[in-house]
Design a protein around this motif. Structure first.
Motif, PDB file in Angstrom:
ATOM      1  N   LYS A   1     -31.838 -46.628  -0.098  1.00 33.46           N
ATOM      2  CA  LYS A   1     -30.541 -46.570  -1.000  1.00 33.46           C
ATOM      3  C   LYS A   1     -30.467 -48.077  -1.593  1.00 33.46           C
ATOM      4  N   ARG A   2     -30.521 -48.838  -0.701  1.00 29.66           N
ATOM      5  CA  ARG A   2     -30.333 -50.382  -1.270  1.00 29.66           C
ATOM      6  C   ARG A   2     -31.718 -50.665  -2.486  1.00 29.66           C
ATOM      7  N   LEU A   3     -32.614 -49.793  -2.269  1.00 33.17           N
ATOM      8  CA  LEU A   3     -33.807 -50.191  -3.467  1.00 33.17           C
ATOM      9  C   LEU A   3     -33.484 -49.409  -4.345  1.00 33.17           C
ATOM     10  N   GLY A   4     -32.458 -48.373  -4.406  1.00 30.62           N
ATOM     11  CA  GLY A   4     -32.261 -47.577  -5.638  1.00 30.62           C
ATOM     12  C   GLY A   4     -32.263 -46.023  -5.416  1.00 30.62           C
ATOM     13  N   ALA A   5     -32.639 -45.575  -4.103  1.00 33.82           N
ATOM     14  CA  ALA A   5     -32.697 -43.866  -4.173  1.00 33.82           C
ATOM     15  C   ALA A   5     -31.369 -43.361  -4.281  1.00 33.82           C
ATOM     16  N   GLU A   6     -30.970 -42.512  -4.961  1.00 41.30           N
ATOM     17  CA  GLU A   6     -29.562 -42.080  -5.316  1.00 41.30           C
ATOM     18  C   GLU A   6     -28.822 -41.591  -4.112  1.00 41.30           C
ATOM     19  N   ARG A   7     -29.363 -40.837  -3.220  1.00 36.77           N
ATOM     20  CA  ARG A   7     -28.548 -40.196  -2.081  1.00 36.77           C
ATOM     21  C   ARG A   7     -29.387 -40.227  -0.821  1.00 36.77           C
ATOM     22  N   ALA A   8     -28.900 -40.225   0.237  1.00 33.44           N
ATOM     23  CA  ALA A   8     -29.661 -40.078   1.606  1.00 33.44           C
ATOM     24  C   ALA A   8     -28.932 -39.247   2.693  1.00 33.44           C
ATOM     25  N   VAL A   9     -30.086 -38.501   3.291  1.00 37.57           N
ATOM     26  CA  VAL A   9     -29.609 -37.500   4.206  1.00 37.57           C
ATOM     27  C   VAL A   9     -30.318 -37.852   5.407  1.00 37.57           C
ATOM     28  N   ALA A  10     -29.704 -38.221   6.712  1.00 43.66           N
ATOM     29  CA  ALA A  10     -30.312 -38.519   7.675  1.00 43.66           C
ATOM     30  C   ALA A  10     -29.922 -37.594   8.998  1.00 43.66           C
ATOM     31  N   VAL A  11     -30.996 -37.404   9.969  1.00 43.99           N
ATOM     32  CA  VAL A  11     -30.872 -36.758  11.073  1.00 43.99           C
ATOM     33  C   VAL A  11     -30.329 -37.716  12.438  1.00 43.99           C
ATOM     34  N   VAL A  12     -29.367 -37.200  12.985  1.00 46.03           N
ATOM     35  CA  VAL A  12     -28.476 -38.003  13.741  1.00 46.03           C
ATOM     36  C   VAL A  12     -28.400 -37.294  15.185  1.00 46.03           C
ATOM     37  N   ASP A  13     -29.266 -37.649  16.078  1.00 44.26           N
ATOM     38  CA  ASP A  13     -29.132 -36.976  17.343  1.00 44.26           C
ATOM     39  C   ASP A  13     -27.974 -37.100  18.085  1.00 44.26           C
ATOM     40  N   SER A  14     -27.544 -38.433  18.155  1.00 43.21           N
ATOM     41  CA  SER A  14     -26.129 -38.306  18.805  1.00 43.21           C
ATOM     42  C   SER A  14     -25.055 -38.096  18.038  1.00 43.21           C
ATOM     43  N   GLY A  15     -24.474 -37.158  18.557  1.00 42.34           N
ATOM     44  CA  GLY A  15     -23.259 -36.630  17.632  1.00 42.34           C
ATOM     45  C   GLY A  15     -22.235 -37.556  17.457  1.00 42.34           C
ATOM     46  N   GLU A  16     -21.851 -38.349  18.393  1.00 40.74           N
ATOM     47  CA  GLU A  16     -20.910 -39.662  18.235  1.00 40.74           C
ATOM     48  C   GLU A  16     -21.236 -40.548  16.910  1.00 40.74           C
ATOM     49  N   TYR A  17     -22.461 -40.525  16.730  1.00 37.54           N
ATOM     50  CA  TYR A  17     -22.845 -41.759  15.662  1.00 37.54           C
ATOM     51  C   TYR A  17     -22.807 -40.950  13.997  1.00 37.54           C
ATOM     52  N   VAL A  18     -22.245 -39.615  13.884  1.00 38.89           N
ATOM     53  CA  VAL A  18     -22.286 -38.837  12.744  1.00 38.89           C
ATOM     54  C   VAL A  18     -21.467 -39.646  11.799  1.00 38.89           C
ATOM     55  N   LYS A  19     -20.068 -39.803  11.937  1.00 41.51           N
ATOM     56  CA  LYS A  19     -19.201 -40.473  11.062  1.00 41.51           C
ATOM     57  C   LYS A  19     -19.529 -41.807  10.899  1.00 41.51           C
ATOM     58  N   LEU A  20     -20.106 -42.465  11.985  1.00 47.50           N
ATOM     59  CA  LEU A  20     -20.491 -44.032  11.669  1.00 47.50           C
ATOM     60  C   LEU A  20     -21.742 -44.030  10.698  1.00 47.50           C
ATOM     61  N   PHE A  21     -22.740 -43.106  10.579  1.00 47.73           N
ATOM     62  CA  PHE A  21     -23.737 -43.041   9.711  1.00 47.73           C
ATOM     63  C   PHE A  21     -23.090 -43.100   8.279  1.00 47.73           C
ATOM     64  N   GLU A  22     -21.954 -41.797   7.906  1.00 51.30           N
ATOM     65  CA  GLU A  22     -21.569 -41.628   6.914  1.00 51.30           C
ATOM     66  C   GLU A  22     -20.558 -42.682   6.293  1.00 51.30           C
ATOM     67  N   ALA A  23     -19.964 -43.563   7.422  1.00 54.12           N
ATOM     68  CA  ALA A  23     -19.279 -44.526   6.931  1.00 54.12           C
ATOM     69  C   ALA A  23     -19.950 -45.707   6.257  1.00 54.12           C
ATOM     70  N   VAL A  24     -21.078 -45.850   6.695  1.00 53.04           N
ATOM     71  CA  VAL A  24     -22.085 -47.133   6.554  1.00 53.04           C
ATOM     72  C   VAL A  24     -22.715 -46.849   5.209  1.00 53.04           C
ATOM     73  N   GLY A  25     -22.620 -45.640   4.503  1.00 54.08           N
ATOM     74  CA  GLY A  25     -23.459 -45.382   3.353  1.00 54.08           C
ATOM     75  C   GLY A  25     -24.484 -44.031   3.428  1.00 54.08           C
ATOM     76  N   VAL A  26     -24.768 -43.613   4.482  1.00 58.13           N
ATOM     77  CA  VAL A  26     -25.452 -42.178   4.586  1.00 58.13           C
ATOM     78  C   VAL A  26     -24.635 -41.181   3.874  1.00 58.13           C
ATOM     79  N   ASP A  27     -25.183 -40.380   2.972  1.00 58.89           N
ATOM     80  CA  ASP A  27     -24.231 -39.394   2.237  1.00 58.89           C
ATOM     81  C   ASP A  27     -23.879 -38.131   3.084  1.00 58.89           C
ATOM     82  N   VAL A  28     -25.166 -37.909   3.915  1.00 56.29           N
ATOM     83  CA  VAL A  28     -24.974 -36.559   4.870  1.00 56.29           C
ATOM     84  C   VAL A  28     -25.648 -36.882   6.017  1.00 56.29           C
TER      85      VAL A  28
END
Length: 443
Positions: free
Chosen positions: A313-340
């Motif tokens: 995303k920093r290099l210009g990709a429009e959106r990012a989807v990431a697999v998150v194995d730890s459920g407690e990290y889901v909101k953290l990922f989305e808070a710092v810039g991962v779209d889904v």
């Protein structure tokens, strides 16, 4: 209904919490302390022991169970557990597996392994990602009534044209219902005067065309995805690329391991497989990552997925989807810039819970980890909705129920206050989980 769940990890605990309010539930786990904690948190029977052992299953009264769900983190244990239960009872068995190889074997033979229904976590995760790629502004997408009706959940960006508008001002679609807003910890059933605020999650139900139009309006320029970059040749990455191929896309996939990259190139003829490190900035720049509509990170740990997503995303990709194995990290990922952020365990728990509830409904979608549900129900003579105008029948339902769409003989009927719901209609209904039990008895 009596349900026995084997495995008190993230999947089993989530399923138990979802079912305990409306069903009798027993949970078996080899970790006695975890069982005690779950009993304290949820109204269940807890049994400490090996769920693959017949004596332990007997302790959980498996002979009287309607459904047994094997949801440990080990595929073989789950399969053996189902087979063991079937030696003493004809309980309906559901097995969670990670690898799709077991699913393929099971699909080729009726009731193979003694399993009645099998959920493959990696394939399910890839399917979830594929749906999101199809509507990239959405956090969740589900279809009902053989594709005639679609439900989607969107977060309203601060810069969205509808941010600050009322529902009446934003409702410019003939076949779309604003079913609910998820606002912080609250589920808000909107009226025409309800304001759509930035960071609200809005749940809409309607025709696929109207939902796609709304998606484009809520985040202009996001639709029309063609350029997809999959990072990681894991099982999830492979299935994601394969599903995108089947939709007519030509994704690119980055895999660092030479042998795995070669194997993927042979198995995915419609995908360009690139052998490299997805965190190599120069490589990403050479591959024009700035032109990517969506980057999907499916590497083997959460930290790598977060790094790859944010770098792209920093290099210009429009959106990012990431697999998150730890459920407690889901909101953290989305808070710092991962779209889904897609959590495989959460997706699996929702799918299994959905299947158990489809005994009462044609189809079920679970919203925000069981904050609400969207149900497809075929109307019979016992339903409160039958042969009445919606305005009259909804007055008898608990607050927190919204009629989202109706199909009749395969055709979409737009719900209005004076619309009469007929027997045999399929109705798609949004229900706040707090009133699910009361609403289900009337629907």
């Amino acid at each position: 209904m009596y349900v026995v769940i084997v495995g008190a990890g993230e999947v089993g605990s989530t399923i138990a919490a979802s079912l305990a309010d409306t069903h009798e539930v027993a949970v078996i786990d080899i970790d006695g302390q975890r069982v005690e904690e779950l009993m304290y948190e949820t109204d269940i029977l807890g049994v400490a022991g090996d769920g693959a052992d017949l004596e332990t299953l007997e302790d959980a009264n498996v002979r009287n169970a309607d459904i047994l769900i094997a949801s440990t983190d080990d595929d073989e244990t789950n399969i053996v557990t189902c087979g063991t239960a079937n030696t003493v009872t004809d309980v309906f068995t559901i097995s969670r597996v990670k690898s799709a190889k077991f699913l393929r074997t099971w699909q080729q033979s009726s009731r193979a392994f003694g399993v009645d229904h099998m959920v493959a976590t990696n394939l399910l995760t890839a399917e979830t990602i594929s749906r999101v790629v199809g509507m990239p502004a959405a956090h969740d997408v589900e279809t009902f009534a053989d594709g005639t009706v679609q439900m989607a959940e969107f977060e309203i960006p601060a810069e969205s044209p509808i941010a600050g508008q009322t529902v009446r001002e934003a409702d410019r679609y003939e076949s779309l219902t604003f079913a609910a807003l998820i606002r912080g910890d609250d589920v808000v059933i909107p009226t025409g005067e309800t304001e759509l605020r930035p960071a609200d999650d809005v749940v809409v139900i309607g025709s696929p065309e109207s939902v796609h139009t709304f998606a484009n309006e809520i985040s202009p320029g996001v639709e029309g995805v063609r350029n997809v970059l999959v990072v990681g040749g894991s099982d999830i990455g492979y299935h994601t690329a394969r599903l995108l191929q089947e939709r007519g896309l030509k994704p690119r996939l980055i895999e660092r391991d030479h042998d795995r990259a070669r194997e993927l190139a042979e198995d995915l003829p419609g995908t360009t497989v690139l052998e490299s490190d997805a965190t190599d900035r120069e490589f990403l720049e050479r591959e024009h990552v700035e032109d990517v509509d969506i980057v999907v990170s499916t590497l083997d740990n959460d930290e790598k997925n977060l790094l790859a997503s944010l770098l792209a995303k920093r290099l210009g990709a429009e959106r990012a989807v990431a697999v998150v194995d730890s459920g407690e990290y889901v909101k953290l990922f989305e808070a710092v810039g991962v779209d889904v952020a897609v959590n495989p365990r959460e997706a699996t728990a929702e799918e299994i819970t959905r299947f158990t509830r489809e005994h009462q409904a044609e189809n079920v979608a679970i919203i925000e980890s069981d904050r609400a549900e969207v149900l497809e129900i075929e109307i019979d003579g016992d339903s409160t909705l039958a042969d009445r105008p919606i305005r009259e029948s909804v007055a008898n339902l608990p607050e927190g129920v919204v009629i989202g769409a109706i199909t009749r003989d395969g055709e979409l009927v737009i719900p209005r206050g004076d619309t009469v719901i007929e027997r045999g209609d399929h109705v798609v209904v949004f229900v706040d989980t707090d009133v699910l039990e009361a609403a289900s008895s009337q629907l």
